[in-house]
Design a protein around this motif. Structure first.
Motif, short mmCIF file in Angstrom:
data_model
loop_
_atom_site.label_atom_id
_atom_site.label_comp_id
_atom_site.label_asym_id
_atom_site.label_seq_id
_atom_site.Cartn_x
_atom_site.Cartn_y
_atom_site.Cartn_z
N ALA A 97 0.84 -1.19 0.00
CA ALA A 97 0.00 0.00 0.00
C ALA A 97 0.87 1.24 0.00
N ALA A 98 0.33 2.31 -0.54
CA ALA A 98 1.07 3.57 -0.62
C ALA A 98 0.12 4.73 -0.39
N ASP A 99 0.65 5.79 0.16
CA ASP A 99 -0.13 7.02 0.30
C ASP A 99 0.80 8.15 0.68
N PHE A 100 0.28 9.35 0.52
CA PHE A 100 1.03 10.53 0.89
C PHE A 100 1.18 10.61 2.40
N ALA A 101 2.40 10.95 2.83
CA ALA A 101 2.61 11.24 4.24
C ALA A 101 1.72 12.42 4.61
N GLY A 102 1.09 12.35 5.74
CA GLY A 102 0.14 13.40 6.13
C GLY A 102 -1.29 12.91 5.96
N ARG A 103 -1.51 12.03 4.98
CA ARG A 103 -2.84 11.41 4.86
C ARG A 103 -2.89 10.15 5.71
N VAL A 104 -1.73 9.54 5.90
CA VAL A 104 -1.63 8.37 6.78
C VAL A 104 -0.42 8.61 7.69
N PRO A 105 -0.44 8.03 8.87
CA PRO A 105 0.73 8.17 9.75
C PRO A 105 1.93 7.46 9.15
N CYS A 106 3.07 8.13 9.14
CA CYS A 106 4.28 7.54 8.58
C CYS A 106 5.36 7.33 9.63
N THR A 107 4.97 7.31 10.88
CA THR A 107 5.94 7.13 11.96
C THR A 107 5.56 5.95 12.84
N GLN A 108 4.84 4.99 12.28
CA GLN A 108 4.44 3.82 13.04
C GLN A 108 3.97 2.75 12.07
N VAL A 109 3.90 1.54 12.55
CA VAL A 109 3.29 0.47 11.77
C VAL A 109 1.80 0.79 11.62
N PRO A 110 1.27 0.72 10.43
CA PRO A 110 -0.15 1.05 10.27
C PRO A 110 -1.06 0.06 10.97
N GLY A 111 -2.15 0.58 11.49
CA GLY A 111 -3.13 -0.27 12.13
C GLY A 111 -4.00 -0.98 11.12
N PRO A 112 -4.85 -1.87 11.57
CA PRO A 112 -5.67 -2.67 10.65
C PRO A 112 -6.65 -1.86 9.82
N LYS A 113 -7.01 -0.72 10.29
CA LYS A 113 -7.98 0.10 9.55
C LYS A 113 -7.31 1.29 8.85
N ALA A 114 -6.01 1.24 8.72
CA ALA A 114 -5.30 2.33 8.05
C ALA A 114 -5.84 2.51 6.65
N ASN A 115 -6.13 3.74 6.31
CA ASN A 115 -6.84 4.02 5.07
C ASN A 115 -5.89 4.51 3.98
N PHE A 116 -4.97 3.63 3.59
CA PHE A 116 -4.09 3.98 2.48
C PHE A 116 -4.90 4.10 1.20
N ALA A 117 -4.48 5.02 0.35
CA ALA A 117 -5.24 5.29 -0.86
C ALA A 117 -4.97 4.29 -1.98
N TYR A 118 -3.75 3.76 -2.02
CA TYR A 118 -3.36 2.94 -3.16
C TYR A 118 -2.95 1.55 -2.67
N TRP A 119 -3.55 0.55 -3.27
CA TRP A 119 -3.34 -0.84 -2.86
C TRP A 119 -3.04 -1.72 -4.07
N GLY A 120 -2.20 -2.73 -3.85
CA GLY A 120 -2.02 -3.74 -4.85
C GLY A 120 -3.08 -4.82 -4.73
N GLN A 121 -2.97 -5.79 -5.60
CA GLN A 121 -3.98 -6.86 -5.64
C GLN A 121 -3.67 -7.98 -4.66
N GLY A 122 -2.47 -7.98 -4.12
CA GLY A 122 -2.09 -8.98 -3.14
C GLY A 122 -1.31 -10.13 -3.73
N THR A 123 -0.48 -10.73 -2.90
CA THR A 123 0.27 -11.92 -3.30
C THR A 123 0.22 -12.90 -2.13
N GLN A 124 -0.07 -14.15 -2.44
CA GLN A 124 -0.32 -15.14 -1.41
C GLN A 124 0.98 -15.76 -0.91
N VAL A 125 1.09 -15.87 0.39
CA VAL A 125 2.20 -16.58 1.03
C VAL A 125 1.63 -17.74 1.83
N ASN A 126 2.07 -18.93 1.51
CA ASN A 126 1.66 -20.13 2.24
C ASN A 126 2.87 -20.71 2.94
#
Length: 133
Positions: free
Chosen positions: A101-130
């Motif tokens: 995920a990516a977003d502008f600093a200031g729209r999301v906190p950039c000084t901590q690990v994001p929480g589960p509800k972090a609202n990043f603007a840009y997301w990838g489709q995901g890649t599976q790890v088993n």
């Protein structure tokens, strides 16, 4: 516009290593990448999304969830176009869909690990790890 695309997932045994990649592109990103935070999230079936690691492009400071600290490393190439997540000593509980995920600093906190509800603007489709035990 910003596009993020993950790759590198797969199936491994516990104790093995895997490296995920995420390419970030687009006019907006290429012109202002130093103002972005980049993060890795994961979500296993039936579980809440978890922020795994974050890097602030401007100063390259990194932040990790306690569950992966010392085993995972977030990094980037020099032009910030590719984000990596090196995962070592994988555990069964690391199995999940991993998202970049990516977003502008200031729209999301950039000084901590994001929480589960972090609202990043840009997301990838995901890649599976088993991970098999």
């Amino acid at each position: 516009q910003v596009q993020v695309v993950e790759s590198g997932g797969g199936s491994v045994q516990a104790g093995a290593s895997l490296r995920l990649s995420c390419t970030a592109s687009g006019y907006t990103y290429s012109r202002s990448y130093n103002t972005f935070c980049m993060a890795w999230f994961r979500q296993a079936p039936g579980k809440e999304r978890e922020g795994v690691a974050l890097v602030y492009n401007a100063n390259e400071r990194t932040y990790y969830a306690d569950s992966v600290k010392g085993r995972f490393t977030i990094s980037q190439d020099n032009d910030k176009s590719t984000l990596y997540l090196q995962m070592n000593r994988l555990k069964f509980e690391d199995a999940a869909m991993y998202y970049c995920a990516a977003d502008f600093a200031g729209r999301v906190p950039c000084t901590q690990v994001p929480g589960p509800k972090a609202n990043f603007a840009y997301w990838g489709q995901g890649t599976q790890v088993n991970v098999s035990s």
